[in-house]
Design an enzyme around this catalytic site. Structure first.
Site, PDB file in Angstrom:
ATOM      1  CB  CYS A   1      39.117  46.228  45.636  1.00 23.74           C
ATOM      2  SG  CYS A   1      37.454  45.493  45.785  1.00 23.74           S
TER       3      CYS A   1
ATOM      4  CG  HIS B   1      37.638  46.761  41.417  1.00 20.31           C
ATOM      5  ND1 HIS B   1      38.521  46.093  42.239  1.00 20.31           N
ATOM      6  CD2 HIS B   1      38.329  47.832  40.937  1.00 20.31           C
ATOM      7  CE1 HIS B   1      39.687  46.707  42.235  1.00 20.31           C
ATOM      8  NE2 HIS B   1      39.589  47.782  41.461  1.00 20.31           N
TER       9      HIS B   1
ATOM     10  CG  ASP C   1      41.913  50.174  40.845  1.00 23.81           C
ATOM     11  OD1 ASP C   1      41.836  49.984  42.075  1.00 23.81           O
ATOM     12  OD2 ASP C   1      41.672  49.280  40.006  1.00 23.81           O
TER      13      ASP C   1
END
Length: 467
Positions: free
Chosen positions: A397, A444, A460
């Site tokens: 991520c 994250h 995202d």
């Protein structure tokens, strides 16, 4: 072809099953993928190889292994050393001619199985590793018990394996879980969790940390899974390779207190940070927690012990979301990643609005064959985001959030990186109120972009690669 001795035949089967497991579930470097079937085939020759040929074969296998060794990437060394052990097991079995040699070959093979089990722990991989272990133990029994039928050897091997099962279960339940040797801090290796700096190019691998981070109880129903983003840190400062915090945080003045009961009750484990996780909506019920203009929940005291706090008034629109971007939200070091800049400029020229640029980025990420992995390797010193976007195209991520936010800034869209937690496991204990369990492995990173008439909007990019 001469009939193979039973110990050798069982070890050939064990090595073949191990090769299949490594091929299907990994990790098997290409040198091992080639070497192991070659060594298995040579076991079936009607005549033994001479000592000279064995030495030459060993030398050739070592050269093959060394040619595939990523010497500049320490994060890959463990699997490569495991590959060397698997090749050595095949060579030792090829060399074995008597009971002493078969014992030694079985010992090397069992060590190789231990390395394989530590690197690949899925259910399918574990079943094949168990079958390979049974065959290997059966070969040792065949060495000690001459003229015993194959069925009897396998049956005794299974009995020995089952006898050790209660001890394994007791160890799993009673002994503390210690981190693996290769998960300890070291060059190029990180663990899942929160950090005040984000530099994905310096991490070759990421190890999952299953430690507890927080528990959340909800007065009403919890948010749906796709909305469970718990923000902690916001990185504004970008230097071309990584993202950093801008300190001290700009706190909102005249922060009101929630008027009603807490809608969320947090119990947070110590992490040494001044920032606390929350959803980004509502008001904290403790005077020592203050909201910043970036949508973070800040305390003057680092979190050194377990802490509880509530969040209320979730219906109020978050004031930070409409805070206009500053010059820092558009700051971009020219020339640090030239390919990234060129791509962002094309998007800016071809799209009339920030929303269209974000949509263009989404289509591009989806179409370029990006892959999510916790072991992406190093990105190098110069132009690390160029290397990720246009060559490596694999990462976790942090890679996606860092590169997407940089692309947006290069295209003229204010952007920043948010670090926190995503998801959590819903727990329903007997006789107690359900709660959401958040672990360090849920850490994250995602992005936020400024869109006119909407304010700061969550994006995202990792979800485009792993929905």
């Amino acid at each position: 072809m001469t009939r193979l001795p039973l110990p050798q035949l069982l070890q050939i089967g064990a090595l073949a099953v191990l090769w299949l497991q490594l091929l299907a579930w990994g990790p098997l470097p290409w040198a091992g993928a080639i070497a192991l079937p070659v060594l298995l085939t040579l076991q079936l020759l009607p005549r033994r190889l001479s000592p000279t040929l064995l030495r030459l074969l060993t030398l050739g296998m070592l050269v093959l292994w060394a040619s595939g060794m990523p010497w500049g990437d320490p994060g890959q060394w463990l699997r490569q050393l495991g590959c060397l052990l698997w090749i050595m097991a095949g060579l030792k079995l090829l060399e074995a001619r008597d009971s002493g040699g078969w014992r030694s070959a079985a010992l090397v093979l069992l060590f190789g199985l231990g390395v394989a089990s530590s690197l690949s722990q899925s259910l399918g991989a574990s079943l094949l590793q168990g079958l390979s272990t049974v065959l290997c133990v059966g070969s040792l029994l065949a060495v000690e018990a001459n003229q015993q039928p194959l069925g009897g050897l396998i049956r005794r091997s299974l009995q020995i394996s089952l006898l050790s099962l209660p001890l394994v279960v007791a160890a799993l339940l009673l002994l503390p879980r210690l981190p693996a040797v290769w998960s300890l801090p070291g060059p190029g290796t990180g663990t899942t969790g929160l950090s005040e700096s984000l530099r994905p190019g310096e991490l070759a691998s990421l190890v999952q940390n299953e430690g507890l981070a927080a528990r959340v109880r909800f007065r009403s129903s919890p948010p749906p899974p796709e909305q469970r983003y718990w923000r902690v840190l916001v990185h504004q400062r970008f230097d071309g390779a990584g993202w950093e915090l801008e300190e001290p945080p700009a706190l909102l003045v005249n922060q009101p207190q929630p008027s009603g009961p807490s809608e969320q009750q947090w119990l947070v484990e110590p992490n040494g940070l001044n920032w606390r996780p929350w959803s980004g909506r509502g008001l904290p019920n403790q005077a020592n927690l203050q909201l910043s203009s970036l949508g973070t929940l800040w305390s003057r005291k680092p979190l050194s012990s377990r802490e509880s706090y509530g969040i209320g008034d979730l219906s109020e629109p978050p004031p930070w979301q409409q805070q206009p971007p500053s010059a820092l939200d558009l700051a971009f070091p020219q020339g640090a990643n030239p390919q990234l800049e060129a791509l962002a400029q094309r998007w800016r020229q071809n799209n009339p609005s920030p929303e269209a640029i974000v949509s263009q980025a989404r289509r591009w990420f989806i179409s370029q064959g990006f892959r999510y992995t916790l072991e992406p390797g190093f990105l190098g010193g110069s132009a690390p985001l160029d290397r990720f976007l246009f060559k490596q195209r694999r990462g976790f991520c942090e890679h996606y959030a860092a590169s997407f936010s940089a692309l947006m800034r290069a295209a003229g869209v204010p952007a920043r990186v948010v670090v926190g937690y995503q998801g959590g496991d819903w727990q329903t204990p007997a006789g107690a109120k359900p709660f959401l369990l958040i672990r360090n492995s849920d850490a994250h990173a995602w992005s936020e972009v400024w869109l006119p008439n909407r304010g700061w909007v969550e994006v995202d990019p990792t979800s485009w690669v792993v929905p």
